[in-house]
Write an enzyme that holds these catalytic residues in place. Structure first.
Site, short mmCIF file in Angstrom:
data_model
loop_
_atom_site.label_atom_id
_atom_site.label_comp_id
_atom_site.label_asym_id
_atom_site.label_seq_id
_atom_site.Cartn_x
_atom_site.Cartn_y
_atom_site.Cartn_z
CD GLU A 79 -5.37 5.21 0.39
OE1 GLU A 79 -4.71 5.78 1.09
OE2 GLU A 79 -6.18 4.16 2.01
CG HIS B 74 0.13 7.01 -0.48
ND1 HIS B 74 -0.64 6.91 -0.53
CD2 HIS B 74 -0.37 5.88 0.59
CE1 HIS B 74 -2.12 7.03 -0.05
NE2 HIS B 74 -1.39 5.89 0.51
CG HIS C 235 -1.93 0.98 1.51
ND1 HIS C 235 -3.23 1.13 0.91
CD2 HIS C 235 -1.51 2.30 1.85
CE1 HIS C 235 -3.94 2.58 1.06
NE2 HIS C 235 -2.68 3.27 1.87
CD GLU C 236 1.68 3.56 3.16
OE1 GLU C 236 1.44 4.73 3.13
OE2 GLU C 236 0.79 3.90 4.81
#
Ligand code: MG
Length: 486
Positions: free
Chosen positions: A290, A264, A260-261
């Site tokens: 997001e 980003h 997830h990170e």
């Protein structure tokens, strides 16, 4: 380039430098700083933020003298982005900003205690004051339609209650139907034993390291560390950092937080270098940001193809997976079942958690309900949509840090991220990329659709340009249906 813009950008370099200092101080605070440094660090960060405000206000004269119609799209984007911050600082009196800071730093401490004692009544007064100050801020910022609009706009420019009501309406009814059928079919809703199995931290560190290599994160512009709440921060254009955390069991939690990170970070890292040191060299909104993290985490990371891709790494490093087939791991990554806690929620139920918070925030800011009614409303909603009722405040209304930190209007952007990720998925056939796990090709596609614009265009305009429509939840729903029900 327009000479006035050139001049503004030169001044902006001071703000850019402060942003860099601020990011690094915050990153260090969350990762390596000795505990007792916290007070001095807090003061330093507050002072830097005041300096930043001063520089922005100094810049406002120059920015307002620019003639917009003479600018190209990039230049207009620079002015639009600067004007958003200038509008905030000129609308909200410094004493309100200061009151907000003092109130929320205290409230965060109280919230922690209330959560650990599972007692909402300890936090109630603070929540009340936080709602009140947000109402004041919303009024100062101004709005046409709904007083909650300017608060959402802080995180998702141009996104209004009118938009949100229609988006959540469709998303909720569609998700509810899908969720009920998944539970009925009982294929994805059986818990995996892996949720309880402990791992050795050093093994998972190896896995995450390998995942980052597989995602082709550039080693000389990127790093990963550990913090209690995972986050991504951009120190500068060529220094983007993520964190993950190791709870010691249920290895998918740290794995997916790393992916997830990284999503980003890829957004940040792929913004064109010609925008460096400009205010447009960042993600355009929380929702669009997001969408990138969710796309990598869910659409790529939880796919069968990705499981196949990383299966050798998992087997090699995690001895307890010896008897687990790819298919069982895929099921473990994609369990859908009722959970009270947002951060543990799966792809299907996650948006219920967000819709609930959106409804409550909107009602609070519009003074339609009183703070004391919130826990009951929360629990009723959980029961209605997810089918379970929190037994206490800590697994209900007190679970998130956001309100104590003063942020109202942020939660909806989590669902917007899912929705936009769904649009990216639904508007392009990723079969080829997934079959070959062609990470470069996936990154290139995201670059072409989103990253290359930085924040030149406001989110709705960006979506129109790249996808021909704005936040449409139908693509997400179609994806969920196909994935879990066919
Ligand atoms: Mg995120």
């Amino acid at each position: 380039m327009d000479p006035k813009i050139k001049d503004i950008l030169k001044d902006y370099e001071k703000i850019w430098a402060l942003n860099q200092a601020n990011s690094l101080l915050n990153w260090d605070l969350e990762t390596y700083m000795p505990k007792n440094g916290v007070e001095a660090r807090g003061l330093a960060i507050a002072n830097i933020s005041l300096l930043r405000q001063t520089f922005f206000l100094e810049l406002s004269k120059k920015v307002s003298s620019v003639k917009i119609d003479k600018l190209d799209e990039t230049e207009a984007g620079i002015v639009r982005t600067l004007n958003r911050t200038i509008h905030y600082y000129t609308s909200i009196p410094p004493e309100i900003i200061e009151k907000f800071e003092t109130l929320t730093s205290k409230a965060t401490v109280v919230w922690r205690e209330a959560k650990s004692k599972s007692d909402f009544s300890l936090f109630r007064k603070y929540l009340n004051d936080i709602v009140e100050i947000n109402v004041i801020i919303a009024e100062k910022l101004g709005y046409e339609d709904n007083i909650y609009d300017p608060l959402m706009d802080l995180y998702e420019e141009g996104f209004t209650v009118r938009d949100a009501d229609s988006v959540f309406d469709r998303l909720l009814s569609g998700s509810r139907e899908i969720y009920n059928r998944i539970i009925e079919e009982n294929i994805f809703s059986t818990p995996s034993r892996l949720e309880k199995i402990k791992y050795r931290e050093k093994d998972m560190i190896q896995v995450n390291k390998k995942i980052i290599e597989l995602l082709e994160m550039p080693p000389d512009r990127f790093r990963i560390d550990v913090s209690s709440h995972p986050f991504t921060t951009e120190i500068s254009e060529d220094d983007v950092r993520i964190t993950t955390r190791y709870e010691g069991y249920n290895f998918k939690a740290t794995l997916f937080s790393t992916i997830h990170e990284s999503g980003h970070a890829i957004y940040q890292l792929q913004i064109p270098s010609k925008f460096s040191r400009m205010p447009i060299a960042r993600g355009v909104s929380s929702g669009i940001h997001e969408s990138q993290s969710r796309f990598w985490e869910n659409f790529i990371g939880r796919s069968k193809e990705f499981v196949h891709f990383i299966y050798p790494v998992l087997k090699y490093n995690l001895p307890f997976l010896k008897n687990y087939t790819e298919d069982r791991i895929y099921r473990y990554f994609n369990t859908v079942r009722p959970s009270l806690i947002r951060v543990d929620a799966d792809e299907v139920t996650y948006n219920f958690h967000i819709a609930l918070r959106y409804e409550i925030e909107k009602k609070l800011i519009n003074s339609e309900i009183d703070v004391k009614e919130v826990p009951e409303l929360w629990n009723d909603f959980m029961e209605k949509y997810i089918g379970i009722r929190p037994k206490n405040d800590s697994e209900g209304v007190l679970q998130d840090i956001h309100w104590s930190g003063g942020s109202f209007g942020y939660f909806p952007t989590y669902s917007l991220g899912n929705i936009v990720a769904g649009m990216i998925w639904g508007k392009h056939d990723f079969t080829g990329e997934l079959d070959n796990m062609d990470i470069k090709a996936i990154k290139l596609h995201l670059y072409e659709k989103v990253h290359k614009y930085g924040s030149i265009y406001e989110p709705k305009k960006l979506l129109m340009k790249s996808f021909g429509e704005t936040y449409n939840p139908d693509y997400l729903l179609a994806y969920l249906k196909k994935k879990f029900l066919s």
